[in-house]
Design a protein around this motif. Structure first.
Motif, PDB file in Angstrom:
ATOM      1  N   LEU A   1      59.555 -15.319  38.570  1.00 16.54           N
ATOM      2  CA  LEU A   1      60.159 -16.161  39.600  1.00 16.54           C
ATOM      3  C   LEU A   1      59.326 -17.414  39.843  1.00 16.54           C
ATOM      4  O   LEU A   1      59.860 -18.530  39.962  1.00 16.54           O
ATOM      5  N   PHE A   2      57.999 -17.251  39.890  1.00 17.69           N
ATOM      6  CA  PHE A   2      57.112 -18.399  40.094  1.00 17.69           C
ATOM      7  C   PHE A   2      57.242 -19.393  38.939  1.00 17.69           C
ATOM      8  O   PHE A   2      57.310 -20.610  39.154  1.00 17.69           O
ATOM      9  N   THR A   3      57.318 -18.896  37.701  1.00 15.82           N
ATOM     10  CA  THR A   3      57.453 -19.778  36.542  1.00 15.82           C
ATOM     11  C   THR A   3      58.760 -20.553  36.579  1.00 15.82           C
ATOM     12  O   THR A   3      58.787 -21.759  36.299  1.00 15.82           O
ATOM     13  N   LEU A   4      59.852 -19.885  36.952  1.00 16.83           N
ATOM     14  CA  LEU A   4      61.139 -20.569  37.026  1.00 16.83           C
ATOM     15  C   LEU A   4      61.148 -21.637  38.108  1.00 16.83           C
ATOM     16  O   LEU A   4      61.684 -22.737  37.907  1.00 16.83           O
ATOM     17  N   VAL A   5      60.543 -21.332  39.244  1.00 21.59           N
ATOM     18  CA  VAL A   5      60.500 -22.311  40.335  1.00 21.59           C
ATOM     19  C   VAL A   5      59.654 -23.522  39.951  1.00 21.59           C
ATOM     20  O   VAL A   5      60.062 -24.682  40.144  1.00 21.59           O
ATOM     21  N   ILE A   6      58.465 -23.277  39.404  1.00 21.75           N
ATOM     22  CA  ILE A   6      57.587 -24.376  39.012  1.00 21.75           C
ATOM     23  C   ILE A   6      58.242 -25.241  37.930  1.00 21.75           C
ATOM     24  O   ILE A   6      58.177 -26.478  37.966  1.00 21.75           O
ATOM     25  N   THR A   7      58.909 -24.606  36.971  1.00 21.23           N
ATOM     26  CA  THR A   7      59.574 -25.358  35.910  1.00 21.23           C
ATOM     27  C   THR A   7      60.701 -26.209  36.472  1.00 21.23           C
ATOM     28  O   THR A   7      60.839 -27.399  36.137  1.00 21.23           O
TER      29      THR A   7
ATOM     30  N   GLY B   1      59.219 -29.048  38.593  1.00 26.40           N
ATOM     31  CA  GLY B   1      58.556 -30.033  37.743  1.00 26.40           C
ATOM     32  C   GLY B   1      59.530 -30.961  37.045  1.00 26.40           C
ATOM     33  O   GLY B   1      59.364 -32.182  37.066  1.00 26.40           O
ATOM     34  N   PHE B   2      60.557 -30.389  36.436  1.00 23.00           N
ATOM     35  CA  PHE B   2      61.536 -31.225  35.742  1.00 23.00           C
ATOM     36  C   PHE B   2      62.393 -32.022  36.726  1.00 23.00           C
ATOM     37  O   PHE B   2      62.863 -33.122  36.398  1.00 23.00           O
ATOM     38  N   GLY B   3      62.618 -31.480  37.929  1.00 25.87           N
ATOM     39  CA  GLY B   3      63.346 -32.247  38.942  1.00 25.87           C
ATOM     40  C   GLY B   3      62.577 -33.475  39.389  1.00 25.87           C
ATOM     41  O   GLY B   3      63.138 -34.570  39.511  1.00 25.87           O
ATOM     42  N   ILE B   4      61.268 -33.309  39.630  1.00 27.28           N
ATOM     43  CA  ILE B   4      60.433 -34.451  40.010  1.00 27.28           C
ATOM     44  C   ILE B   4      60.356 -35.456  38.865  1.00 27.28           C
ATOM     45  O   ILE B   4      60.416 -36.679  39.078  1.00 27.28           O
ATOM     46  N   ALA B   5      60.260 -34.952  37.630  1.00 27.56           N
ATOM     47  CA  ALA B   5      60.194 -35.850  36.476  1.00 27.56           C
ATOM     48  C   ALA B   5      61.464 -36.675  36.344  1.00 27.56           C
ATOM     49  O   ALA B   5      61.407 -37.883  36.072  1.00 27.56           O
TER      50      ALA B   5
ATOM     51  N   SER C   1      59.144 -42.282  29.299  1.00 28.41           N
ATOM     52  CA  SER C   1      59.396 -40.854  29.088  1.00 28.41           C
ATOM     53  C   SER C   1      58.178 -39.997  29.415  1.00 28.41           C
ATOM     54  O   SER C   1      58.166 -38.802  29.104  1.00 28.41           O
ATOM     55  N   GLY C   2      57.168 -40.605  30.023  1.00 31.37           N
ATOM     56  CA  GLY C   2      55.938 -39.876  30.299  1.00 31.37           C
ATOM     57  C   GLY C   2      56.110 -38.739  31.276  1.00 31.37           C
ATOM     58  O   GLY C   2      55.458 -37.686  31.142  1.00 31.37           O
ATOM     59  N   TYR C   3      56.998 -38.903  32.268  1.00 36.48           N
ATOM     60  CA  TYR C   3      57.195 -37.840  33.258  1.00 36.48           C
ATOM     61  C   TYR C   3      57.859 -36.622  32.624  1.00 36.48           C
ATOM     62  O   TYR C   3      57.518 -35.484  32.955  1.00 36.48           O
ATOM     63  N   HIS C   4      58.789 -36.853  31.715  1.00 39.58           N
ATOM     64  CA  HIS C   4      59.420 -35.722  31.027  1.00 39.58           C
ATOM     65  C   HIS C   4      58.402 -34.982  30.167  1.00 39.58           C
ATOM     66  O   HIS C   4      58.395 -33.740  30.131  1.00 39.58           O
TER      67      HIS C   4
END
Length: 283
Positions: free
Chosen positions: A84-90, A93-97, A271-274
């Motif tokens: 669950l923690f991995t899914l949330v962080i992922t 992270g991609f949302g902020i990127a 593309s650095g954030y991605h």
């Protein structure tokens, strides 16, 4: 008074054990604190012949290697919370990127005057124009910083001032020439090195070990993310940094190429954030 040796079977392993009613030579607490290597004799095996001890130890090692990991661990490690923690962080992270990439794209869209060609060739030229303007702006910023640095070194003797200015210019020019992917990789390496240097401080060594190393039995899931910044030594740090600098450039180029050349592509200045989200989520 000694009782004859007993032969009993435990998990398919035949063990000789001599029971006794005599007072032990050491206290139970010291026995529990004493560790034995796989090839050392325990107090209960001292009466067994040497060749039988070797056979028993080999059988015991074989059984230990066949036991599932964490079988006897207390408390039992849980898999649901780390997933669950991995899914949330992922996702975060991609949302902020995506948000930061869209903001940068809108910023550079207003600064770039672009006329699309009558016959388009290849990929999205507008994304390439915005990326080129981003690199030129970075060069102008470093040139301005270099001019300010030269003014501050006027008081230095001329024989030394030339070396200092040239060193600054060489480093600045090398940084300006970096692609976005390699620049992001070097920034990550700087974070790795900073954590490693802090870990060399005796007062901070315990904190670094707890915060930047992952123990599945600790119950902490945050170290799944922070442990990628921790390293076991200088060799570990150097090898990982070398691999990241080489792999980072390839990963960034691949992600950017597929983004700006996809059939349903969107304009993207950088593309650095991605790439950063991909690296942090993948580790």
């Amino acid at each position: 008074m000694n009782v004859p040796s007993l032969l009993f079977r435990r998990q398919g392993l035949i063990i000789w054990r001599r029971t006794t009613t005599a007072r032990p030579r050491c206290s139970p607490s010291s026995l529990s604190q004493r560790s034995y290597s796989p090839r050392s004799q325990t107090p209960f095996e001292s009466s067994v012949p040497h060749h039988e001890v070797d056979s028993l130890e080999r059988e015991r090692e074989r059984l230990i290697l066949q036991e599932p990991m964490f079988k006897n661990a207390e408390p039992k490690p849980k898999i649901s919370l780390p997933i669950l923690f991995t899914l949330v962080i992922t996702g975060v992270g991609f949302g902020i990127a995506a948000t930061r990439t869209n903001e940068e794209t809108e910023k550079w869209r207003k600064k770039v005057m672009y006329v699309p060609p009558i016959i388009p060739w290849g990929g999205n030229s507008f994304s390439a124009a915005m990326y080129g303007e981003w690199r030129q702006a970075k060069g102008r910023e470093w040139q301005k910083a270099f001019d300010e640095f030269q003014k501050k070194t006027v008081a230095i003797p001329a024989s030394i001032r030339g070396i200092v200015n040239y060193s600054y210019y060489y480093v600045a020019q090398s940084w300006v020439n970096l692609t976005e992917g390699k620049e992001t990789s070097y920034k990550l390496v700087g974070c790795f090195a900073a954590v490693w240097l802090v870990g060399l401080i005796p007062a901070a060594r315990g904190f670094v070990r707890r915060a930047f190393s992952h123990d599945p039995l600790s119950g902490r899931v945050s170290t799944l993310f922070t442990s990628q910044f921790g390293h076991g030594g200088l060799l570990h740090l150097g090898v990982n940094s070398f691999a990241l600098i080489g792999f980072g450039e390839l990963a960034w180029s691949y992600l950017r190429h597929n983004q700006i050349n996809a059939p349903d592509r969107m304009d993207e200045a950088i593309s650095g954030y991605h790439f950063l989200a991909f690296h942090l989520a993948g580790n």
